[in-house]
Every structure is written in C-alpha cells, then in structure tokens.
Design a protein around this motif. Structure first.
Motif, PDB file in Angstrom:
ATOM      1  N   ALA A  26       0.878  -1.229   0.020  1.00  0.00           N
ATOM      2  CA  ALA A  26      -0.009   0.093   0.108  1.00  0.00           C
ATOM      3  C   ALA A  26       0.855   1.193   0.007  1.00  0.00           C
ATOM      4  O   ALA A  26       0.659   2.261  -0.684  1.00  0.00           O
ATOM      5  CB  ALA A  26      -0.892   0.062   1.416  1.00  0.00           C
ATOM      6  N   CYS A  44       1.415   4.235  -2.920  1.00  0.00           N
ATOM      7  CA  CYS A  44       0.753   5.397  -2.755  1.00  0.00           C
ATOM      8  C   CYS A  44       1.916   6.319  -3.070  1.00  0.00           C
ATOM      9  O   CYS A  44       1.754   7.364  -3.857  1.00  0.00           O
ATOM     10  CB  CYS A  44       0.497   5.298  -1.457  1.00  0.00           C
ATOM     11  N   PHE A  77      -0.308   9.313   4.877  1.00  0.00           N
ATOM     12  CA  PHE A  77      -0.853   8.155   4.113  1.00  0.00           C
ATOM     13  C   PHE A  77      -0.383   7.270   5.013  1.00  0.00           C
ATOM     14  O   PHE A  77       0.845   6.753   5.437  1.00  0.00           O
ATOM     15  CB  PHE A  77      -0.607   7.672   3.100  1.00  0.00           C
ATOM     16  N   GLY A 129       0.022   3.134   5.724  1.00  0.00           N
ATOM     17  CA  GLY A 129      -0.268   1.827   5.310  1.00  0.00           C
ATOM     18  C   GLY A 129       0.855   0.986   6.051  1.00  0.00           C
ATOM     19  O   GLY A 129       1.556   0.315   5.722  1.00  0.00           O
ATOM     20  N   ALA A 142     -11.535   4.523   7.151  1.00  0.00           N
ATOM     21  CA  ALA A 142     -11.079   5.247   5.912  1.00  0.00           C
ATOM     22  C   ALA A 142     -11.940   5.053   4.670  1.00  0.00           C
ATOM     23  O   ALA A 142     -12.686   3.870   4.565  1.00  0.00           O
ATOM     24  CB  ALA A 142      -9.611   4.908   5.523  1.00  0.00           C
ATOM     25  N   GLU A 164     -13.192   4.220   1.216  1.00  0.00           N
ATOM     26  CA  GLU A 164     -12.977   3.267   0.103  1.00  0.00           C
ATOM     27  C   GLU A 164     -12.389   3.946  -1.069  1.00  0.00           C
ATOM     28  O   GLU A 164     -11.430   3.564  -1.638  1.00  0.00           O
ATOM     29  CB  GLU A 164     -13.973   2.030  -0.131  1.00  0.00           C
ATOM     30  N   GLY A 194      -9.682   6.993   0.793  1.00  0.00           N
ATOM     31  CA  GLY A 194      -8.517   6.593   1.713  1.00  0.00           C
ATOM     32  C   GLY A 194      -8.727   7.682   2.826  1.00  0.00           C
ATOM     33  O   GLY A 194      -7.829   7.730   4.018  1.00  0.00           O
ATOM     34  N   THR A 237      -9.369   9.650   6.305  1.00  0.00           N
ATOM     35  CA  THR A 237      -9.777   9.158   7.607  1.00  0.00           C
ATOM     36  C   THR A 237     -10.630  10.177   8.287  1.00  0.00           C
ATOM     37  O   THR A 237     -10.982  11.379   7.562  1.00  0.00           O
ATOM     38  CB  THR A 237      -8.488   8.717   8.546  1.00  0.00           C
ATOM     39  N   TYR A 250      -4.770  10.114   5.444  1.00  0.00           N
ATOM     40  CA  TYR A 250      -5.191   8.967   4.510  1.00  0.00           C
ATOM     41  C   TYR A 250      -4.777   7.725   5.156  1.00  0.00           C
ATOM     42  O   TYR A 250      -3.750   7.620   5.660  1.00  0.00           O
ATOM     43  CB  TYR A 250      -5.062   8.986   3.184  1.00  0.00           C
ATOM     44  N   GLY A 268      -4.846   3.108   4.156  1.00  0.00           N
ATOM     45  CA  GLY A 268      -5.438   2.160   3.215  1.00  0.00           C
ATOM     46  C   GLY A 268      -4.527   0.821   3.536  1.00  0.00           C
ATOM     47  O   GLY A 268      -3.414   0.727   4.296  1.00  0.00           O
ATOM     48  N   ALA A 312      -5.875   0.232  -2.691  1.00  0.00           N
ATOM     49  CA  ALA A 312      -5.940   1.184  -1.702  1.00  0.00           C
ATOM     50  C   ALA A 312      -4.963   2.390  -1.663  1.00  0.00           C
ATOM     51  O   ALA A 312      -5.093   3.497  -1.427  1.00  0.00           O
ATOM     52  CB  ALA A 312      -6.034   0.495  -0.356  1.00  0.00           C
ATOM     53  N   ALA A 370      -5.945   6.115  -2.342  1.00  0.00           N
ATOM     54  CA  ALA A 370      -5.273   7.373  -1.449  1.00  0.00           C
ATOM     55  C   ALA A 370      -4.449   8.263  -2.252  1.00  0.00           C
ATOM     56  O   ALA A 370      -4.648   9.648  -1.810  1.00  0.00           O
ATOM     57  CB  ALA A 370      -4.625   6.597  -0.257  1.00  0.00           C
TER      58      ALA A 370
END
Length: 462
Positions: free
Chosen positions: A150, A154, A232, A234, A416, A418, A421, A423, A429, A431, A447, A451
């Motif tokens: 993820a 991203c 992000f 992940g 989060a 879909e 992503g 929050t 964000y 995922g 994901a 995001a």
C-alpha cells in the motif's frame, strides 16, 4: 498450431527438488512462451479483465505489445497503473481477479495474465528499464507510513505527480509483508522485491527505516513540526490472532507472523546467520489461508513433517488453488474438517502434541460458507513438537492510540473511505491491511492508489 483454448504451460521446479530448497518454485515464461501465450488474448474492447484488476492495468494494451515482442512498451503500459508488476505477477490471486473475468476462460483456459505481467517486469529488470518520474516537483511534502504494497504504491503514484514523498518504515528493511511475510520460494527478495523498491526510489521517493511511528515520532509531529502536508498510513496488520485454547503459551507455539518473519527477514533458514529458529520435526499449522500455506511450506523446507489443520473442507480453503496444489505436491498432509481444542506440553513446557476434534459442515453462516460443527466423541491427538497459528492478523494499535482524532472500528482497524482513503483526521489518509485487516497484496495496492488520488485532490484544493 498451438491449441488456443489451452494456456502455455509454465515451467516449475520438480516437487521433490524444491521441497528441499528456498529457490523460486515457478520459473515463469521465456520470451518465446510469453509471445505464444499473448497470442491467445483476443484484445476485448470492453475488457472484463481490467474491471477485475484492483489497480486497473490496461491488460489488453500491454498484452498487445507482448504479441509483437515489444516488451519495453508493454512495461510502460503496466507502469502507468502498477509500481510493483514483478511482485503482482507472482502473488496476485489472478484466478479470482483478472483471469477470473477473462472471456477466453468461458470455453477454455483464461489467458495467463499474471505470468505475462511477471515476464514483462522481469524482462524490464534484466534489461535495466526504469519507470519515469515527474519532470518537476510541486513543493508539497507527503509522509507515507509503512513500505509494504500500500505504502509503496501510494508513494510511487504521488512521486509521479511531483510530490516530495518520504516513506517511514518500522523495520530495518523496506518492503513490509513482501520481505517479512511471503517466503523466498514464492517471492525472491534480492532478485525481485529489492529491484522493485529501487524502482520506487528511482521516482524520487525517500525511504527511512527503523522509524516507529507512534514511538520515534507521531503523526501530529510529522504534520505540525516537520512540515508534511498530508500523511498516508499503510502500516499493515502485524498483530497475530490466537485461538484462546489451553496450552497456547507452551514453548514451540508460534504465530505464523513470527515464524515467517524470522525465516524471511532474519534468514533463520540459513545456517550462516545467527538468528536460527527451533525448526521442529513434526509441525502442525492451524489455518487454511495463503499465510498458512507459506508457513507450512517453510517448515517443510526446514526438514519437518507438516500437517495443516483446518476446520472446514478443501472447497472452503481460503488459500489460492495454486498454493494448495504446490503444498500437496511437496508432501504436506492436510487434516481437514479438524479443529484443535488444546495444545499439550511436556513437563518442561515444550509442545508434545495437539488435541483435536473432528468437524462436519452445517448450515451456511454470515460469510456464506457452511459452518463447521463438532462431531461428538471424535477427539483425537496428533503428536507434534511445533504449532504455528495462522488465523489472521489485526493492525497494531500503536498508531491509532497515539494520533488524536483518528477513528478506529471495533476490530482496531482505521476507518477510511474506500474511494479516496480519507480518515476522520484532516490530511490523514489510510489504506491496506491497516484498514481492512489482513488481505491481499493487490488489494493493498488498490487502496494505496485510491489514497494517492485522494491526497492529490485534497492538496490541489488546499
């Protein structure tokens, strides 16, 4: 003339040979085989395979280039959608995604999309073809937590859009589940994972290892003190689940997570390393997913007799068909419709056996699978010296517990959107497994992709 209804077979190591080594099982296509397999694709205009791909690769587009032997162009087409094609070509559950939708599969075998993707990515690596980064930076900074599928996806997508991206990884090596979870014989680390990570770095992404977010630095500090415009998460799902049966505290009981991490990341299988593992001579793996197959096949290669204990029947096994097939070929024993009730230990506290009960399938439950019911009076024992619990994982609560305003659900997963992503915390964000709980590499990548798009739209309007 080749039979267009049958896929070109893929070469593999012989079962009795590979059961004793950690080299890759599947050897993939050569150029000639790849071109021949590509010829089977009918290049559908409204391609269902693309709809089945979580990262929407233009599958007919890249295969059309393979047909012509133009592998570099094929790689560029894949690269528009995926940062990790050599990995996805190996570990994606293609049979239920792109290949599951393939029109060819209605009458014969679907096109081997995964093996073709793997071939193209491997060819690009061997010929030193790199993905192309952004021409100029846009001056915005994004932090990515976790360097698994993820996070890498991203980060790669944001770097292509001109963002200054830094990935923070808790372990000493980047790659997340790709390096600690999936064994070498399915996904070679130095030959495949490392070069894909280098490709993401070639886009301009920086990776800092040994940074535990929530301990070394918090998300609020990243945003307020270090000037990151968005974050992000992940961070995956690294917290193992257990059954809660008597004896789980005995010596010789592992979570699949620990067992695989010690083998894959810390090379416990290599005698020249000092991080050896108590390998066991008779091992029970409890569970039926891909991780259970990975743990069982690893234990087998370390010299053990291995039993997979799963409470439903073979039809309900959640692992990929290919993984189950490989495990059986290698000699792993499947104890199906069987459920452990207690782990037995000797006077020194070491595992000496596992007490089980036979099951039968009743009515379907909420998951749509038939619910296993105990068969009265069917208790029996299996003599083992090691038990590996492979019952799924949940996210580590460290990030959620140190981040103000970040909503989590009852399973401790981050809540989060879909689609993008987002929050509950502005600019943050998330995922992948941190949101869904343990799932597949490609879903985590999907994901990460969603995001990256969400973060881009958020920062454009900020």
């Amino acid at each position: 003339m080749a039979d267009v209804l049958k896929r070109v077979p893929v070469r593999e190591q012989e079962p009795q040979v590979r059961a004793k080594n950690f080299d890759e099982v599947c050897l993939g296509y050569n150029a000639e085989e790849a071109v021949e397999e590509a010829q089977r694709c009918i290049g559908c205009k409204n391609a269902k395979c693309v709809q089945g791909c979580p990262v929407s690769i233009n599958i007919p587009g890249f295969i059309a280039h393979v047909k012509e032997g133009n592998f570099e162009e094929a790689y560029k087409v894949i690269g528009e959608s995926s940062a990790l094609p050599a990995i996805c070509g190996r570990v994606c559950p293609q049979e239920s995604q792109c290949e599951g939708q393939c029109i060819r599969g209605k009458k014969g075998d679907p096109v081997s999309i995964g093996k073709l993707e793997r071939f193209v990515a491997d060819w690009a690596r061997e010929n030193n073809i790199k993905p192309v980064g952004a021409e100029e930076k846009n001056g915005k900074k994004v932090a990515v937590i976790g360097s698994g599928p993820a996070g890498l996806t991203c980060a790669g997508d944001l770097a292509k859009l001109g963002y200054d991206v830094t990935i923070f990884e808790a372990l000493h090596k980047a790659g997340g589940v790709l390096v600690y979870g999936i064994p070498e014989f399915r996904l070679p680390k130095d030959g495949v994972v490392q070069p894909e990570i280098e490709n993401v770095k070639a886009l301009g992404v920086k990776i800092e290892t040994d940074v535990v977010i929530g301990k070394s630095v918090t998300i609020d500090e990243l945003m307020e003190e270090e000037g990151f415009d968005a974050v992000f998460i992940g961070s995956g799902a690294g917290l193992p689940k257990f059954m809660g049966i008597p004896g789980e505290q005995a010596n010789g009981v592992f979570s699949a997570n620990e067992y695989l991490t010690r083998n894959n990341l810390m090379k416990a299988f290599d005698e020249s390393y000092d991080t050896q593992i108590a390998a066991g001579t008779k091992v029970a793996v409890v569970g039926g997913g891909n991780v259970a197959m990975d743990a069982a096949r690893t234990a087998l290669r370390l010299g053990a007799e291995v039993h997979i204990i799963y409470r439903r029947s073979e039809e309900e096994l959640p692992a990929r068909v290919e993984e189950v097939h490989h495990a059986k070929e290698e000699g792993i024993i499947f104890d199906l419709l069987t459920n452990p009730t207690e782990i037995l230990a000797d006077e020194n506290g070491w595992v000496k056996g596992i007490k089980c009960v036979k099951m039968e399938l009743g009515e379907p439950d909420a998951s749509g699978r038939r619910r296993p019911v105990e068969v009265a009076g069917s208790e029996f024992e299996i003599e083992v010296d090691t038990v590996i619990m492979s019952l799924g994982t949940s996210p580590n609560p460290l990030i959620s517990s140190t981040t103000k305003g970040l909503e989590i659900n009852k399973r401790k997963c981050i809540v989060a959107s879909e689609e993008c992503g987002a929050t509950s915390k502005e600019g943050v964000y998330a995922g992948g497994d941190a949101v869904t709980g343990a799932a597949t590499v490609i879903l985590a990548m999907g994901a990460g992709k969603a995001a990256a798009k969400g973060i881009h739209e958020y920062l454009l309007n900020k």
